[in-house]
Design an enzyme around this catalytic site. Sequence first.
Site, mmCIF file in Angstrom:
data_model
loop_
_atom_site.group_PDB
_atom_site.id
_atom_site.type_symbol
_atom_site.label_atom_id
_atom_site.label_comp_id
_atom_site.label_asym_id
_atom_site.label_seq_id
_atom_site.Cartn_x
_atom_site.Cartn_y
_atom_site.Cartn_z
ATOM 1 N N ARG A 46 0.849 -1.204 0.000
ATOM 2 C CA ARG A 46 0.000 0.000 0.000
ATOM 3 C C ARG A 46 0.881 1.249 0.000
ATOM 4 O O ARG A 46 0.582 2.245 -0.648
ATOM 5 C CB ARG A 46 -0.942 0.015 1.210
ATOM 6 C CG ARG A 46 -1.611 1.379 1.408
ATOM 7 C CD ARG A 46 -2.872 1.338 2.250
ATOM 8 N NE ARG A 46 -2.761 0.623 3.500
ATOM 9 C CZ ARG A 46 -2.166 1.095 4.598
ATOM 10 N NH1 ARG A 46 -1.605 2.283 4.600
ATOM 11 N NH2 ARG A 46 -2.120 0.364 5.691
ATOM 12 N N TYR A 98 -15.178 17.028 -16.384
ATOM 13 C CA TYR A 98 -15.648 15.642 -16.411
ATOM 14 C C TYR A 98 -16.727 15.470 -15.337
ATOM 15 O O TYR A 98 -16.571 15.947 -14.210
ATOM 16 C CB TYR A 98 -14.458 14.708 -16.167
ATOM 17 C CG TYR A 98 -14.869 13.286 -15.913
ATOM 18 C CD1 TYR A 98 -15.615 12.581 -16.853
ATOM 19 C CD2 TYR A 98 -14.534 12.650 -14.731
ATOM 20 C CE1 TYR A 98 -16.018 11.278 -16.608
ATOM 21 C CE2 TYR A 98 -14.930 11.335 -14.482
ATOM 22 C CZ TYR A 98 -15.684 10.665 -15.427
ATOM 23 O OH TYR A 98 -16.087 9.384 -15.171
ATOM 24 N N ASP A 170 -6.106 19.306 -15.616
ATOM 25 C CA ASP A 170 -6.378 17.936 -16.052
ATOM 26 C C ASP A 170 -5.938 17.827 -17.514
ATOM 27 O O ASP A 170 -6.507 18.473 -18.398
ATOM 28 C CB ASP A 170 -7.885 17.642 -15.900
ATOM 29 C CG ASP A 170 -8.231 16.200 -16.243
ATOM 30 O OD1 ASP A 170 -7.525 15.583 -17.058
ATOM 31 O OD2 ASP A 170 -9.240 15.694 -15.710
ATOM 32 N N LYS A 195 -6.908 6.518 -19.867
ATOM 33 C CA LYS A 195 -7.163 6.983 -21.231
ATOM 34 C C LYS A 195 -5.903 6.842 -22.100
ATOM 35 O O LYS A 195 -5.403 5.754 -22.259
ATOM 36 C CB LYS A 195 -7.686 8.419 -21.162
ATOM 37 C CG LYS A 195 -8.824 8.601 -20.141
ATOM 38 C CD LYS A 195 -10.017 7.752 -20.489
ATOM 39 C CE LYS A 195 -11.185 7.692 -19.537
ATOM 40 N NZ LYS A 195 -11.200 8.203 -18.234
HETATM 41 C C1 LIG Z 1 -10.957 14.407 -18.400
HETATM 42 C C2 LIG Z 1 -11.130 13.328 -17.383
HETATM 43 N N1 LIG Z 1 -10.580 13.482 -16.179
HETATM 44 C C3 LIG Z 1 -10.705 12.530 -15.226
HETATM 45 C C4 LIG Z 1 -11.424 11.382 -15.455
HETATM 46 C C5 LIG Z 1 -11.562 10.347 -14.365
HETATM 47 O O1 LIG Z 1 -10.712 9.269 -14.592
HETATM 48 P P1 LIG Z 1 -10.994 7.764 -14.141
HETATM 49 O O2 LIG Z 1 -12.192 7.276 -14.898
HETATM 50 O O3 LIG Z 1 -9.723 7.045 -14.477
HETATM 51 O O4 LIG Z 1 -11.271 7.783 -12.677
HETATM 52 C C6 LIG Z 1 -12.010 11.172 -16.705
HETATM 53 C C7 LIG Z 1 -12.776 9.934 -16.972
HETATM 54 O O5 LIG Z 1 -13.418 9.797 -17.977
HETATM 55 C C8 LIG Z 1 -11.866 12.180 -17.695
HETATM 56 O O6 LIG Z 1 -12.423 12.048 -18.907
#
Ligand SMILES: Cc1ncc(COP(=O)(O)O)c(C=O)c1O
Length: 379
Positions: A46, A98, A170, A195
Amino acid sequence: MGFATNAIHVGQEPDPATGAIVAPIYQTSTYVNEELGKNKGYDYARTNHPNRKALERTMAKLEGGHSAYVFTSGMAGIDAVFRLLRPGDHVVLSEAVYGGVFRLSTQLLVHFGLEFSFVDTSMTEAVRMAMRPNTKMLYIETPTNPTMNVTDIAAISKIAGERNITLAVDNTFLSPYLQRPIELGAHIVVHSMTKYLNGHSDATGGAVVLTRPEDAEKIYFIQRSAGSGLAPMDCFLVSRGIKTLAVRMLQHNANGITVARHLDAHPKVRKVFYPGLPSHPHHEVARKQQKGPGAMLSFDLGSVDAARRFLNHLQLCSLAESLGGVETLVSLPALMTHASMPKEVRERVGITEGLVRLSVGIEDVEDIIADLDQALLYV
Ligand SMILES: Cc1ncc(COP(=O)(O)O)c(C=O)c1O
């Protein structure tokens, strides 16, 4: 070294014990002490493990940060970033973030005393006007998901600098291959590694890249206290994916441009949202701060019924949440990724019910276009 070289080699040195060119997956929960108080650098999975450490080194290098920490998902990493704050602190966020970030902030973190304001961060003045005396963080997503608005990172970093507050970006939609927010003034970069970084739709993961040692210390504390660090197998998969990030992004970018132009000229498509098109309102900002427009785009088919007919007739492209994989994925944000956003908010930020989001994969682009065209016949 160049980006592609770093993506292949940093954190991925041959295994010192055996010479294996790919480090083994350390599928173990604990590490034996040589004697009381002495170990080989690891004690419990962990807290840390070699596969996580390797991936964190790669991520810090690719984003140009001081350090990086990787999490079980993008959301776990983003949650850790907000935990840098204290009750009473205020955050200004991009309004079309998101959906999961919207849910985390408005339905969970507000109960812990944090305050959130959502503004169109592509309008720098709107960000300035949203600032309060207790604003401690600017959190932007650019391009935004799924409306593809672009925020001028350097302009926003100026505001953060004037107020001595944190700017977090992000960078999921572009990956460090196409955009490097730290070079534009960001203090923190977050990713859903689920992604483009992993790229093969077979693992979830998140990354937080830091520029300040004091933030790094706190994020590591949160990661090991909350137990949200990424497991060995998933670190291995993401590390493997990153080795081909540069070539994948080149092809994603090329396919994205071709598909966007095609849809833009299609009579059934009302509007295409893609920063690579000269008609996009933020085309110039995108050109300035991105190495390419990428492979995320959305387009308006006018109504949920039209969108449903289109989606239900796709054969090659898959109707699925997520993005950034080698395969083309299509979704309807209003009913899928952004369903947790209230209807009036969705409408205000332009996530209409006929808006289709496309994550253009790296299949032969002619095949992608042929599939879109045959499905558009039903609209
Ligand atoms: C732009 C963006 N940020 C963060 C996230 C969250 O990521 P996760 O699904 O890996 O938790 C996503 C998920 O689709 C996203 O599209």
